[in-house]
Design a protein around this motif. Structure first.
Motif, mmCIF file in Angstrom:
data_model
loop_
_atom_site.group_PDB
_atom_site.id
_atom_site.type_symbol
_atom_site.label_atom_id
_atom_site.label_comp_id
_atom_site.label_asym_id
_atom_site.label_seq_id
_atom_site.Cartn_x
_atom_site.Cartn_y
_atom_site.Cartn_z
ATOM 1 N N GLY A 147 1.066 5.444 0.290
ATOM 2 C CA GLY A 147 0.290 6.572 0.786
ATOM 3 C C GLY A 147 1.170 7.776 1.047
ATOM 4 N N ASP A 172 0.848 -1.172 0.000
ATOM 5 C CA ASP A 172 0.000 0.000 0.000
ATOM 6 C C ASP A 172 0.893 1.235 0.000
ATOM 7 O OD1 ASP A 172 -2.662 1.259 0.249
ATOM 8 O OD2 ASP A 172 -1.866 1.961 2.164
ATOM 9 N N GLN A 219 6.101 10.334 1.378
ATOM 10 C CA GLN A 219 5.466 9.128 0.859
ATOM 11 C C GLN A 219 5.828 7.958 1.760
ATOM 12 O OE1 GLN A 219 6.609 8.657 -3.224
ATOM 13 N NE2 GLN A 219 5.209 10.247 -3.909
#
Length: 140
Positions: free
Chosen positions: A110, A108, A121
């Motif tokens: 984000g 994931d 990030q």
């Protein structure tokens, strides 16, 4: 020919709903870098977070096949997040620094804003499964 017609017919009927199959799967085997922490963001379910180290080793120099050459090692740190309620609680309760774990999950990506108001990030492994491989797991 019949299959092509079927696929064409299906795609015409639900053209905007048809998605290609894809996969986002990660498997890691390593050691925990710190005791897990449990965090809860307002309005969201709690999450258990810990780091997992994996190592890559290789032999350098002319003697790669034989015993000559130097051994080099690279350690990669992975941020693991556990959201599933039962797994999240067990992981928080029993995992400790140095535990050897097998983790399965998905990647994931984000963003977050740090304390200095700088956008950063983050890459996280969202764990679906955590397998304990050490015998010395102790309750906190």
């Amino acid at each position: 020919q019949v299959l092509r017609q079927f696929v064409r017919h299906e795609s015409d009927a639900v053209s905007s709903l048809v998605l290609e199959r894809s996969m986002n799967r990660v498997q890691l085997l390593g050691r925990v870098g710190q005791d897990p922490v449990m965090r809860q963001v307002e309005g969201k379910n709690p999450v258990t977070i810990f780091s997992l180290a994996t190592n890559e080793m290789w032999r350098t120099g002319d003697g790669e096949v034989a015993q000559g050459g130097d051994i080099s090692q690279k350690t990669t740190w992975h941020r693991i997040s556990v959201f599933r309620p039962g797994l999240r609680d067990i992981t928080y309760q029993y995992v400790k620094k140095g535990s050897r774990l097998f983790v399965e999950g998905k990647l994931d990506y984000g963003e977050y804003t740090d304390r200095n108001n700088v956008r950063r990030q983050a890459t996280t492994i969202i764990a679906d499964n955590v397998i304990f491989l050490t015998d010395n797991i102790k309750e906190k």
